[in-house]
Design a protein around this motif. Sequence first.
Motif, PDB file in Angstrom:
ATOM      1  N   GLY A   1       0.781  -1.237   0.000  1.00  0.00           N
ATOM      2  CA  GLY A   1       0.000   0.000   0.000  1.00  0.00           C
ATOM      3  C   GLY A   1       0.805   1.274   0.000  1.00  0.00           C
ATOM      4  O   GLY A   1       0.276   2.333   0.349  1.00  0.00           O
ATOM      5  N   ASN A   2       2.064   1.233  -0.372  1.00  0.00           N
ATOM      6  CA  ASN A   2       2.902   2.427  -0.272  1.00  0.00           C
ATOM      7  C   ASN A   2       2.746   3.393  -1.442  1.00  0.00           C
ATOM      8  O   ASN A   2       3.538   4.310  -1.600  1.00  0.00           O
ATOM      9  CB  ASN A   2       4.374   2.029  -0.134  1.00  0.00           C
ATOM     10  N   ASN A   3       1.743   3.185  -2.275  1.00  0.00           N
ATOM     11  CA  ASN A   3       1.556   4.068  -3.422  1.00  0.00           C
ATOM     12  C   ASN A   3       1.120   5.471  -3.031  1.00  0.00           C
ATOM     13  O   ASN A   3       1.132   6.384  -3.849  1.00  0.00           O
ATOM     14  CB  ASN A   3       0.534   3.469  -4.395  1.00  0.00           C
ATOM     15  N   ASN A   4       0.701   5.667  -1.780  1.00  0.00           N
ATOM     16  CA  ASN A   4       0.305   7.001  -1.348  1.00  0.00           C
ATOM     17  C   ASN A   4       1.460   7.990  -1.394  1.00  0.00           C
ATOM     18  O   ASN A   4       1.254   9.191  -1.530  1.00  0.00           O
ATOM     19  CB  ASN A   4      -0.279   6.942   0.072  1.00  0.00           C
ATOM     20  N   LEU A   5       2.677   7.497  -1.261  1.00  0.00           N
ATOM     21  CA  LEU A   5       3.865   8.350  -1.329  1.00  0.00           C
ATOM     22  C   LEU A   5       4.636   8.103  -2.622  1.00  0.00           C
ATOM     23  O   LEU A   5       5.813   8.425  -2.705  1.00  0.00           O
ATOM     24  CB  LEU A   5       4.784   8.083  -0.130  1.00  0.00           C
ATOM     25  N   ASN A   6       3.972   7.560  -3.615  1.00  0.00           N
ATOM     26  CA  ASN A   6       4.667   7.080  -4.803  1.00  0.00           C
ATOM     27  C   ASN A   6       4.036   7.677  -6.051  1.00  0.00           C
ATOM     28  O   ASN A   6       3.383   6.997  -6.834  1.00  0.00           O
ATOM     29  CB  ASN A   6       4.615   5.549  -4.838  1.00  0.00           C
ATOM     30  N   PHE A   7       4.262   8.980  -6.259  1.00  0.00           N
ATOM     31  CA  PHE A   7       3.675   9.667  -7.404  1.00  0.00           C
ATOM     32  C   PHE A   7       4.179   9.092  -8.715  1.00  0.00           C
ATOM     33  O   PHE A   7       3.447   9.051  -9.712  1.00  0.00           O
ATOM     34  CB  PHE A   7       3.988  11.163  -7.324  1.00  0.00           C
ATOM     35  N   THR A   8       5.423   8.634  -8.736  1.00  0.00           N
ATOM     36  CA  THR A   8       5.984   8.069  -9.972  1.00  0.00           C
ATOM     37  C   THR A   8       5.198   6.854 -10.428  1.00  0.00           C
ATOM     38  O   THR A   8       4.953   6.669 -11.626  1.00  0.00           O
ATOM     39  CB  THR A   8       7.456   7.696  -9.772  1.00  0.00           C
ATOM     40  N   THR A   9       4.798   6.015  -9.471  1.00  0.00           N
ATOM     41  CA  THR A   9       3.992   4.844  -9.827  1.00  0.00           C
ATOM     42  C   THR A   9       2.667   5.264 -10.440  1.00  0.00           C
ATOM     43  O   THR A   9       2.205   4.674 -11.423  1.00  0.00           O
ATOM     44  CB  THR A   9       3.752   3.961  -8.589  1.00  0.00           C
ATOM     45  N   LYS A  10       2.046   6.295  -9.892  1.00  0.00           N
ATOM     46  CA  LYS A  10       0.782   6.785 -10.436  1.00  0.00           C
ATOM     47  C   LYS A  10       0.985   7.308 -11.861  1.00  0.00           C
ATOM     48  O   LYS A  10       0.128   7.140 -12.730  1.00  0.00           O
ATOM     49  CB  LYS A  10       0.208   7.869  -9.530  1.00  0.00           C
ATOM     50  N   PHE A  11       2.122   7.960 -12.091  1.00  0.00           N
ATOM     51  CA  PHE A  11       2.449   8.457 -13.430  1.00  0.00           C
ATOM     52  C   PHE A  11       2.549   7.293 -14.418  1.00  0.00           C
ATOM     53  O   PHE A  11       1.968   7.333 -15.512  1.00  0.00           O
ATOM     54  CB  PHE A  11       3.768   9.235 -13.368  1.00  0.00           C
ATOM     55  N   ILE A  12       3.287   6.261 -14.045  1.00  0.00           N
ATOM     56  CA  ILE A  12       3.440   5.101 -14.927  1.00  0.00           C
ATOM     57  C   ILE A  12       2.097   4.397 -15.135  1.00  0.00           C
ATOM     58  O   ILE A  12       1.765   3.982 -16.249  1.00  0.00           O
ATOM     59  CB  ILE A  12       4.490   4.127 -14.363  1.00  0.00           C
ATOM     60  N   ASP A  13       1.318   4.272 -14.065  1.00  0.00           N
ATOM     61  CA  ASP A  13       0.006   3.619 -14.160  1.00  0.00           C
ATOM     62  C   ASP A  13      -0.907   4.361 -15.132  1.00  0.00           C
ATOM     63  O   ASP A  13      -1.674   3.735 -15.878  1.00  0.00           O
ATOM     64  CB  ASP A  13      -0.653   3.545 -12.788  1.00  0.00           C
ATOM     65  N   PHE A  14      -0.842   5.696 -15.130  1.00  0.00           N
ATOM     66  CA  PHE A  14      -1.663   6.470 -16.064  1.00  0.00           C
ATOM     67  C   PHE A  14      -1.317   6.122 -17.503  1.00  0.00           C
ATOM     68  O   PHE A  14      -2.203   5.872 -18.337  1.00  0.00           O
ATOM     69  CB  PHE A  14      -1.473   7.973 -15.828  1.00  0.00           C
ATOM     70  N   PHE A  15      -0.026   6.087 -17.819  1.00  0.00           N
ATOM     71  CA  PHE A  15       0.371   5.778 -19.192  1.00  0.00           C
ATOM     72  C   PHE A  15       0.149   4.310 -19.530  1.00  0.00           C
ATOM     73  O   PHE A  15      -0.008   3.963 -20.710  1.00  0.00           O
ATOM     74  CB  PHE A  15       1.816   6.213 -19.428  1.00  0.00           C
ATOM     75  N   ALA A  16       0.125   3.456 -18.515  1.00  0.00           N
ATOM     76  CA  ALA A  16      -0.229   2.055 -18.757  1.00  0.00           C
ATOM     77  C   ALA A  16      -1.690   1.950 -19.176  1.00  0.00           C
ATOM     78  O   ALA A  16      -2.053   1.134 -20.042  1.00  0.00           O
ATOM     79  CB  ALA A  16       0.036   1.217 -17.513  1.00  0.00           C
ATOM     80  N   ARG A  17      -2.549   2.784 -18.598  1.00  0.00           N
ATOM     81  CA  ARG A  17      -3.973   2.749 -18.935  1.00  0.00           C
ATOM     82  C   ARG A  17      -4.225   3.188 -20.368  1.00  0.00           C
ATOM     83  O   ARG A  17      -5.178   2.713 -21.006  1.00  0.00           O
ATOM     84  CB  ARG A  17      -4.762   3.631 -17.965  1.00  0.00           C
ATOM     85  N   ILE A  18      -3.383   4.084 -20.896  1.00  0.00           N
ATOM     86  CA  ILE A  18      -3.592   4.517 -22.278  1.00  0.00           C
ATOM     87  C   ILE A  18      -2.711   3.738 -23.256  1.00  0.00           C
ATOM     88  O   ILE A  18      -2.675   4.044 -24.450  1.00  0.00           O
ATOM     89  CB  ILE A  18      -3.360   6.035 -22.434  1.00  0.00           C
ATOM     90  N   GLY A  19      -1.975   2.746 -22.741  1.00  0.00           N
ATOM     91  CA  GLY A  19      -1.217   1.848 -23.596  1.00  0.00           C
ATOM     92  C   GLY A  19       0.182   2.287 -23.953  1.00  0.00           C
ATOM     93  O   GLY A  19       0.864   1.608 -24.734  1.00  0.00           O
ATOM     94  N   TRP A  20       0.671   3.394 -23.380  1.00  0.00           N
ATOM     95  CA  TRP A  20       2.019   3.861 -23.711  1.00  0.00           C
ATOM     96  C   TRP A  20       3.085   3.208 -22.833  1.00  0.00           C
ATOM     97  O   TRP A  20       4.259   3.202 -23.190  1.00  0.00           O
ATOM     98  CB  TRP A  20       2.117   5.380 -23.582  1.00  0.00           C
ATOM     99  N   ALA A  21       2.680   2.675 -21.670  1.00  0.00           N
ATOM    100  CA  ALA A  21       3.568   1.893 -20.805  1.00  0.00           C
ATOM    101  C   ALA A  21       2.984   0.489 -20.705  1.00  0.00           C
ATOM    102  O   ALA A  21       1.770   0.330 -20.583  1.00  0.00           O
ATOM    103  CB  ALA A  21       3.681   2.529 -19.421  1.00  0.00           C
ATOM    104  N   TYR A  22       3.842  -0.512 -20.764  1.00  0.00           N
ATOM    105  CA  TYR A  22       3.341  -1.882 -20.749  1.00  0.00           C
ATOM    106  C   TYR A  22       4.408  -2.825 -20.197  1.00  0.00           C
ATOM    107  O   TYR A  22       5.537  -2.417 -19.944  1.00  0.00           O
ATOM    108  CB  TYR A  22       2.911  -2.318 -22.151  1.00  0.00           C
TER     109      TYR A  22
END
Length: 328
Positions: A275-296
């Motif tokens: 659950g450490n994603n609360n302090l993990n903005f980078t993970t949220k950034f990567i997750d966003f681009f994973a949702r649009i298919g640019w990160a995989y």
Amino acid sequence: MAPQTEQEDSLSKDEMFEKFVAPQADKREYKILYFNILTFLYWHIAGLYGLYLCFASAKWVSVLNCFIFYVLGQIGITAGAHRLWSHRSYKAKLPLEIILIFFNSIGFQNTVIDWVRNHRLHHKYTDTDADPHNATRGFFFSHLGWLITKKHPAVKKFGKTIDLSDIYNNSVLTFQKKYAIPVIGVCCFVLPTVIPMYLWGETFNNAWHINILRYMLNLNATFLVNSAAHKWGYKPYDKNILASQCHPVSLVALGEGFHNYHHVFPWDYKTAELGNNNLNFTTKFIDFFARIGWAYDLKTVPDDILKNRALRTGDGTDFGGSRRAKVI
């Protein structure tokens, strides 16, 4: 990349430490790089002046612009140089790679190619003299001293053995390397200065020094991962290494402070567990681009492996660093 000898190829990692790294311990010399000292001294003095200007005369939107460029520059290091290119913990399509190289150039911590070489060397020979920012040489050395002194002979020797074939085959990274001065100069120093001047009439003095403040903060946020996160914090996954879970570092470095976890599982794209994603903005950034298919191909570690490793080699703290680990 310089080839190793047949003798070196046959040695295990521990044997290489014993034969080539450990004997250098009594040869630690601090050969000062005076130009680097003057450069860092200027950046820090100018940055502190920029902090004063934030309160004394700068427009509020200039301060906001400073924060935005700080986040962009940090993402270029964390999501780009670190998680994507150093550890290949996920894959990125070309548009995302271009975005990340732009952000990375804003953050300017040498070119990505040089950054990756140092970081892979750091992981392979952590906290030995072959580690560029060896934490056993003290907090200051691992934070900044390694950049204002000449490299240890072991760093030079083993740096030649690091495989960078994937990096040199990446046209985005070789472009940055080839045109480093204009690309990094524009992204890191020119754009963040001229945008406030021409969009809302900020003075050059304010715009320049507030940008240097931003750059100084970018540098020190990353340096804290090498220094503070190798000195203070919990060790829930491996109590035998210096790398620690240092939550304040994660706050300023956008998720890079869960360092004990990262050194045990460096291929995880989150560099953090559970659950450490609360302090993990980078993970949220990567997750966003994973949702649009640019990160995989995002790599993660199963929870049962995390828990088993924590029980086997951890210091007894739970994943958040406050409770005792329990068998589930």
